[in-house]
Design a protein around this motif. Sequence first.
Motif, PDB file in Angstrom:
ATOM      1  N   GLN A  53      43.574  -3.736  52.087  1.00 37.26           N
ATOM      2  CA  GLN A  53      42.975  -2.455  52.466  1.00 37.26           C
ATOM      3  C   GLN A  53      41.946  -2.626  53.575  1.00 37.26           C
ATOM      4  N   ALA A  54      41.005  -3.528  53.393  1.00 38.79           N
ATOM      5  CA  ALA A  54      39.955  -3.707  54.394  1.00 38.79           C
ATOM      6  C   ALA A  54      40.533  -4.178  55.719  1.00 38.79           C
ATOM      7  N   THR A  55      41.492  -5.063  55.645  1.00 43.45           N
ATOM      8  CA  THR A  55      42.122  -5.578  56.859  1.00 43.45           C
ATOM      9  C   THR A  55      42.869  -4.461  57.582  1.00 43.45           C
ATOM     10  N   ALA A  56      43.606  -3.663  56.842  1.00 47.06           N
ATOM     11  CA  ALA A  56      44.351  -2.550  57.448  1.00 47.06           C
ATOM     12  C   ALA A  56      43.397  -1.543  58.091  1.00 47.06           C
ATOM     13  N   TYR A  57      42.298  -1.223  57.416  1.00 45.65           N
ATOM     14  CA  TYR A  57      41.331  -0.288  57.985  1.00 45.65           C
ATOM     15  C   TYR A  57      40.762  -0.827  59.290  1.00 45.65           C
ATOM     16  N   LYS A  58      40.443  -2.115  59.313  1.00 45.66           N
ATOM     17  CA  LYS A  58      39.862  -2.708  60.519  1.00 45.66           C
ATOM     18  C   LYS A  58      40.878  -2.713  61.661  1.00 45.66           C
ATOM     19  N   SER A  93      48.538  10.222  58.373  1.00 42.65           N
ATOM     20  CA  SER A  93      48.753   8.782  58.385  1.00 42.65           C
ATOM     21  C   SER A  93      50.105   8.467  59.014  1.00 42.65           C
ATOM     22  N   VAL A  94      50.072   7.777  60.155  1.00 47.86           N
ATOM     23  CA  VAL A  94      51.312   7.381  60.837  1.00 47.86           C
ATOM     24  C   VAL A  94      51.187   5.913  61.227  1.00 47.86           C
ATOM     25  N   PRO A  95      52.319   5.234  61.436  1.00 51.09           N
ATOM     26  CA  PRO A  95      52.246   3.863  61.943  1.00 51.09           C
ATOM     27  C   PRO A  95      51.509   3.828  63.281  1.00 51.09           C
ATOM     28  N   LEU A  96      50.819   2.725  63.534  1.00 46.01           N
ATOM     29  CA  LEU A  96      50.028   2.632  64.756  1.00 46.01           C
ATOM     30  C   LEU A  96      50.874   2.748  66.016  1.00 46.01           C
ATOM     31  N   SER A  97      52.112   2.285  65.972  1.00 50.29           N
ATOM     32  CA  SER A  97      52.994   2.431  67.141  1.00 50.29           C
ATOM     33  C   SER A  97      53.298   3.904  67.415  1.00 50.29           C
ATOM     34  N   VAL A  98      53.443   4.681  66.364  1.00 46.79           N
ATOM     35  CA  VAL A  98      53.674   6.126  66.504  1.00 46.79           C
ATOM     36  C   VAL A  98      52.416   6.793  67.048  1.00 46.79           C
ATOM     37  N   LEU A  99      51.267   6.403  66.520  1.00 43.49           N
ATOM     38  CA  LEU A  99      50.007   6.962  67.015  1.00 43.49           C
ATOM     39  C   LEU A  99      49.834   6.659  68.498  1.00 43.49           C
ATOM     40  N   GLU A 100      50.163   5.452  68.902  1.00 37.82           N
ATOM     41  CA  GLU A 100      50.052   5.098  70.312  1.00 37.82           C
ATOM     42  C   GLU A 100      50.972   5.975  71.164  1.00 37.82           C
ATOM     43  N   ASP A 101      52.178   6.207  70.703  1.00 40.62           N
ATOM     44  CA  ASP A 101      53.099   7.101  71.426  1.00 40.62           C
ATOM     45  C   ASP A 101      52.524   8.512  71.519  1.00 40.62           C
TER      46      ASP A 101
END
Length: 114
Positions: A53-58, A93-101
């Motif tokens: 959890q902490a790693t994912a948040y960071k 909540s979306v995958p970071l690749s989707v957020l970047e798009d």
Amino acid sequence: MEIFRAARLVVDTGIHSKKWTREEAVQYYLDNIANPEGDIRAEIDRYIVWPGQATAYKIGMLKIGELKKKAETELGDDFNIAAFHDVVLASGSVPLSVLEDMVDTWIKETKAGA
């Protein structure tokens, strides 16, 4: 807050990779951050049942910061922090690749005056 975030990463990793006990994790927090012990124990319990959890948040925090800087650089004076927040939060909540798009699309649309 950065010390607290760093301690969270150490504790999350300690519990799940180094096989720390709950008490070892609590003691690490007590030795390194100034939070009340009750708060620390609640935090530790969350990490125990939610590995990474902490790693994912960071990682998410770093990615959002990177995307914000990219948008600020590309848009200059047209950058609007409220609009950026809307893009980041609108889809949940979306995958970071989707957020970047999504942010890249918003940058292009903002540049085009859409």
